[in-house]
Motif scaffolding. Structure first.
Motif, mmCIF file in Angstrom:
data_model
loop_
_atom_site.group_PDB
_atom_site.id
_atom_site.type_symbol
_atom_site.label_atom_id
_atom_site.label_comp_id
_atom_site.label_asym_id
_atom_site.label_seq_id
_atom_site.Cartn_x
_atom_site.Cartn_y
_atom_site.Cartn_z
ATOM 1 N N GLY A 13 0.789 -1.229 0.000
ATOM 2 C CA GLY A 13 0.000 0.000 0.000
ATOM 3 C C GLY A 13 0.815 1.270 0.000
ATOM 4 O O GLY A 13 0.392 2.278 0.558
ATOM 5 N N THR A 14 1.958 1.268 -0.618
ATOM 6 C CA THR A 14 2.838 2.429 -0.570
ATOM 7 C C THR A 14 2.243 3.655 -1.249
ATOM 8 O O THR A 14 2.510 4.779 -0.830
ATOM 9 N N ARG A 15 1.420 3.471 -2.252
ATOM 10 C CA ARG A 15 0.821 4.614 -2.948
ATOM 11 C C ARG A 15 -0.184 5.353 -2.079
ATOM 12 O O ARG A 15 -0.476 6.517 -2.322
ATOM 13 N N SER A 16 -0.712 4.697 -1.046
ATOM 14 C CA SER A 16 -1.700 5.360 -0.189
ATOM 15 C C SER A 16 -1.058 6.406 0.710
ATOM 16 O O SER A 16 -1.749 7.287 1.221
ATOM 17 N N GLY A 17 0.248 6.287 0.925
ATOM 18 C CA GLY A 17 0.947 7.252 1.758
ATOM 19 C C GLY A 17 0.735 7.053 3.252
ATOM 20 O O GLY A 17 1.185 7.859 4.058
ATOM 21 N N LYS A 22 -2.430 -0.258 3.730
ATOM 22 C CA LYS A 22 -3.783 0.303 3.849
ATOM 23 C C LYS A 22 -4.818 -0.677 4.379
ATOM 24 O O LYS A 22 -5.820 -0.260 4.957
#
Length: 77
Positions: A13-17, A22
């Protein structure tokens, strides 16, 4: 018709920040993964449920499903 479910929750979930994957983010008092597990187990045709998790997430997974005692929920893989 009956079915066995698989929830794939091994992503990072790295794109969720978020600070964590996530699926372990709290959403209105429950982790997103717990909401997903509960929804699957609520379906009357679900006979088995397996959750696929990342090897580093055993503790987070345990927190997410704490208190769920449904025999259909299999150990995570």
């Amino acid at each position: 018709m009956r079915f066995a479910g698989v929830i794939v929750a091994a992503g990072r979930g790295t794109r969720s920040g978020a600070a964590q994957p996530k699926q372990y983010v709290d959403l209105a008092g429950k982790m997103i993964l717990r909401r997903t597990v509960e929804a699957m187990l609520a379906h009357p045709a679900c006979t088995d449920l397996t959750v696929v998790i990342h090897a580093d997430d055993a503790e987070s997974y345990a927190r997410a499903v704490a208190g769920l005692s449904d025999a259909r929920l299999r150990p995570p893989v």
